[in-house]
Design an enzyme around this catalytic site. Sequence first.
Site, PDB file in Angstrom:
ATOM      1  N   CYS A 109       7.788  -1.163  -2.128  1.00 49.45           N
ATOM      2  CA  CYS A 109       8.947  -2.048  -2.304  1.00 49.45           C
ATOM      3  C   CYS A 109      10.108  -1.753  -1.372  1.00 49.45           C
ATOM      4  CB  CYS A 109       9.414  -2.016  -3.750  1.00 49.45           C
ATOM      5  SG  CYS A 109      10.178  -0.457  -4.274  1.00 49.45           S
ATOM      6  N   HIS A 142      12.640   0.592  -8.187  1.00 47.65           N
ATOM      7  CA  HIS A 142      12.129  -0.625  -7.537  1.00 47.65           C
ATOM      8  C   HIS A 142      13.273  -1.373  -6.867  1.00 47.65           C
ATOM      9  CE1 HIS A 142       9.576  -3.962  -6.623  1.00 47.65           C
ATOM     10  NE2 HIS A 142      10.345  -4.800  -7.290  1.00 47.65           N
ATOM     11  N   GLU A 188       0.838  -1.204   0.000  1.00 48.69           N
ATOM     12  CA  GLU A 188       0.000   0.000   0.000  1.00 48.69           C
ATOM     13  C   GLU A 188       0.867   1.245   0.000  1.00 48.69           C
ATOM     14  OE1 GLU A 188      -0.054   2.049   2.877  1.00 48.69           O
ATOM     15  OE2 GLU A 188      -0.173   0.780   4.664  1.00 48.69           O
ATOM     16  N   ARG A 219      -0.685  -2.273  12.014  1.00 43.06           N
ATOM     17  CA  ARG A 219      -1.585  -2.826  10.992  1.00 43.06           C
ATOM     18  C   ARG A 219      -1.453  -1.968   9.728  1.00 43.06           C
ATOM     19  NH1 ARG A 219      -6.180  -5.772  11.231  1.00 43.06           N
ATOM     20  NH2 ARG A 219      -7.351  -4.057  10.263  1.00 43.06           N
ATOM     21  N   ASP A 248      11.154 -11.178  -4.454  1.00 42.79           N
ATOM     22  CA  ASP A 248      10.492  -9.875  -4.559  1.00 42.79           C
ATOM     23  C   ASP A 248       9.089  -9.979  -3.979  1.00 42.79           C
ATOM     24  OD1 ASP A 248       9.458  -7.417  -5.177  1.00 42.79           O
ATOM     25  OD2 ASP A 248       9.883  -7.521  -7.326  1.00 42.79           O
TER      26      ASP A 248
END
Length: 268
Positions: free
Chosen positions: A69, A109, A39, A64, A124
């Site tokens: 990445c 990334h 997220e 929570r 990944d």
Amino acid sequence: MKLDLNAYFTRIGYVGAHEPTYSVLSSLHELHPSAIPFENLDPLLGRTVHIDLASIEAKLVRGRRGGYCYEHNSLFCQALAALGFNTTPLAARVILRWQEGQPRPALTHRLTLVELPEGVFIADVGFGGQSPTSPLKLEHGLEQSTSHGTYRILQSEEIHELQWNSEGTWSGLYRFTLEPQGPVDFAMSNWFTSAHPSSHFRHNLLASKVEGDARLNLLNTRLTMRRSVKSEERTVSTPEDLDRVLREQFGIDPPEPINALWERIPKT
């Protein structure tokens, strides 16, 4: 600071050996995206994304929340290293929406190279809705089936390209080399990804999680549940609906009042 490995294992529901084997790597790789969502709430809300271990552990392991990445794959790499795996942090250029002729994408990334007696693998757990749920062997052209899709890695000289098969068509996800990356590299690319005005993460809500044999993906107000080639889709229609989806389906507690998030996302 060292990672609290037991807390991480509790978070992802792992009970098993603490050895640097392919079996352990595979188990962790499958459990992580089922427990910790991808997220981008912080970049979307204009909040700073901290990628030091203490911040990542507080957010992804003890809170929570999920992340993207630089958080997911840093956490996963730390866990593997604590178990004795031989790991190398890598960076990639995302080409999922890139077209030939456009400027080359930046290295935005993060992923991990893992060396084992069985071979060299890519791990990944932080590529969102297209994340592989198993480690992928770094072998040119080998089609590798996972619980949530089929992947292959192509190689041209020093450049490797990860592709996935979507409804019978191979699509490129990202390109990478085996050049090791360090904290300063990720600090720069994390800032760009989370704070630059042109970053995709600043303007769209993204969340994804693996649920059994399905992938649950949220793009702004479009919620999709995909199993193999079958998918179900609906529109998130109100702030209250969005709050329920994030909390109950993704396991995310929004860091700010839901109306602040609702106001940020496109409604188309």
